[in-house]
Design a protein around this motif. Sequence first.
Motif, mmCIF file in Angstrom:
data_model
loop_
_atom_site.group_PDB
_atom_site.id
_atom_site.type_symbol
_atom_site.label_atom_id
_atom_site.label_comp_id
_atom_site.label_asym_id
_atom_site.label_seq_id
_atom_site.Cartn_x
_atom_site.Cartn_y
_atom_site.Cartn_z
ATOM 1 N N LEU A 12 44.696 20.297 32.225
ATOM 2 C CA LEU A 12 44.470 20.185 33.666
ATOM 3 C C LEU A 12 45.474 19.223 34.292
ATOM 4 O O LEU A 12 45.953 19.438 35.410
ATOM 5 N N GLY A 13 45.782 18.152 33.560
ATOM 6 C CA GLY A 13 46.729 17.175 34.082
ATOM 7 C C GLY A 13 48.139 17.721 34.205
ATOM 8 O O GLY A 13 48.829 17.459 35.197
ATOM 9 N N VAL A 14 48.589 18.499 33.220
ATOM 10 C CA VAL A 14 49.982 18.978 33.231
ATOM 11 C C VAL A 14 50.150 20.278 33.999
ATOM 12 O O VAL A 14 51.224 20.562 34.547
ATOM 13 N N GLU A 15 49.120 21.122 34.048
ATOM 14 C CA GLU A 15 49.248 22.436 34.683
ATOM 15 C C GLU A 15 48.453 22.581 35.966
ATOM 16 O O GLU A 15 48.612 23.549 36.694
ATOM 17 N N GLY A 16 47.544 21.642 36.216
ATOM 18 C CA GLY A 16 46.672 21.799 37.369
ATOM 19 C C GLY A 16 45.648 22.893 37.112
ATOM 20 O O GLY A 16 45.242 23.134 35.971
ATOM 21 N N LEU A 49 44.400 12.339 32.511
ATOM 22 C CA LEU A 49 44.827 13.044 33.728
ATOM 23 C C LEU A 49 46.061 12.394 34.341
ATOM 24 O O LEU A 49 47.029 13.071 34.715
ATOM 25 N N VAL A 50 46.053 11.060 34.435
ATOM 26 C CA VAL A 50 47.150 10.343 35.097
ATOM 27 C C VAL A 50 48.446 10.462 34.301
ATOM 28 O O VAL A 50 49.501 10.848 34.839
ATOM 29 N N PHE A 51 48.389 10.153 33.001
ATOM 30 C CA PHE A 51 49.625 10.090 32.214
ATOM 31 C C PHE A 51 50.147 11.478 31.843
ATOM 32 O O PHE A 51 51.365 11.670 31.735
#
Length: 668
Positions: A531-535, A432-434
């Motif tokens: 989820l991390g890149v697109e929300g 998620l973070v990276f």
Amino acid sequence: MRKSEVEDGEGGLGEDDPAAMERAFEEMRVPPWQDQITFRAMFTSLVLSIVFNVIVCKLNLSTGVIPSLNVAAGLLGFAAVKAWTVMIEKCGLLKQPFTRQENTVIQTCVVASSGIAFSSGTASYLLAMSPITASQAETGNTPNNVKQLHLGWMIAFVFAVMILKYKLTYPSGTATAYLINSFHTPKGAKLAKKQVWVLFKAFVGSFLWAFFQWFFAAADGCGFSSFPTFGLQAYNRRFYFDFSSTYVGVGMICPYMVNISLLIGAIISWGIMWPVIESKKGHWYSADIPGNSLHGIQGYRVFLAIAMILGDGLFQVVYMAVLTLSSFMQQLVHRNESEDEREEGDSVEDYNESRRTEYFLKDQIPNRVAIGGYIVLALISIIVVPHIFPQLKWYQILVAYIIAPVLAFCNAYGCGLTDWSLASNYGKLAILVFSSWVGLQQGGVLAGLASCGVMMSIVSTASDLMQDFKTGYLTLSSPRSMFVSQVLGTAMGCVLSPLVFWFFYKAYNVGDPEGTFPAPYALMYRGIALLGVEGFSSLPENCLMLAIGCFVAAVLINVLIVVLRKWESKYRIYRIIPSPMCMAIPFYLGGYFAIDMCVGSLILFVWQMNNKKQASELSPAVASGLICGDSLWGIPAAILALAGVSPPICMKFLGAAANKRVDSILGG
């Protein structure tokens, strides 16, 4: 899901009083650390590492539920070397007797090697990078977010990323140590022979049963693995017993509540939630979307499972951090109390502790070696990983290596208290973070998945090494021999794990949701990266609301378990509350493997009711034999598949109406 679950480790000790164990070995010479690492130990470790890598790889690719295999590794290591030394001794050629320290070295090396099969991510974050997984996700299926799997870069990546003084429990390490100690006493050796014989019979029976099933599986949907045990409608909802001795064996090892949680999750999802959501087809999602698309029903299955897993994982990370800090502070405050309150005299426990501490501290590893080794590994990763994944920059890897030691300490300490490793949870948080740091257009999906590999490798190896140090401490094995065997086992795993995975990858359609090896965590890990890149824009309609509900439910269930465990002791109700993490796994796969595991629990329960002592002593051996036999059939089956040899029969089941149509076609 990977948890150390050896709860009955002391059941087969072979000694009436484990506290007096060191008295039994008082007259035996403890070999120097160099003599604990023998050629026969390393050869045995290599052979068993191949076996265990196949087992873990198959479990990873099928459902992702992996039981603790420490006891099986210790038992098989003892059986192999003991048989060899007995034969050599009869010929008068035995130069060095088989010791418990050598047994511990074998167990450490094998567990380290097979542990890489889990933490290397071949069935999760590495497979999530592949085109077959990306095609299911659709979103983010761009060249800089997809990477073709190749054996060379996989081995290079795995190689590149690759506490005891506070007297933590480390339940699995302690149980394995007691087991190894017992093997090397007369009474324990007798029990070990019995366990080995039972394991061998279960292994042969399981292997032959898998061989027999192969003849009826000429295509997907054929054979005993597709037997509609509870009817065709239940089968279409993935509720059936698939006659897998692997998961019957896993069910015998896992605690009852783990298996029940899996079944509850399957009933909630496939029995209730998915039929309701499918009834909204055409309203919540397009009726023209393929069944395996993340924008259709598959998206709800994957993202609701991810929400529950993240809710459980985030709670466990926070709770473990609080528990670790609290326990650590108590250790610092009260570390001298045991010295002040100790009574004069040489008790049995004092003798055990003094003897173990003496041998453990004698060969302790200098801090400069540990720190220097970590810095060297970090530099290698900073140089090598960006060449394999240009999406992940050198300074981002440096940040991961700066953060990782803190998380590794928390995980190792928490694992020592609870026997639960949270390495995969830290890996998911890293995704998620990276991935959000890098962004979709710059290849954030691959960057997040690669960072997961860096984080998981460090954090997982730390807790595994501490477990092995605990085992070594209790068997008078040198920490240096433990460390060397861990390094050698890790090196074996870095080569064997990608090789074994590549073998399955080429022989089967790995990653197909409807196939033999769906690799469920690959799509889940890619979903986390999305989820991390697109929300939340990547979620289907109303999926966010349901995901929030699953996330909150997972947190609340964990809070309830903690509160009941702390304040309610008479009835211990917390033991019958299902685990959110376990409940989430069948959301994607269905309930067939949960039924298998519950059958394993039922067998163990009936066995314990009839003969509790025998069940405690022999059930781990039976379970290990069932797992090994069925899993190892995968090697000849894969060879046959690569050679183009198909099973001769397709055993398939049809409804009455479908059968009439087939008869009319054949008759016409």
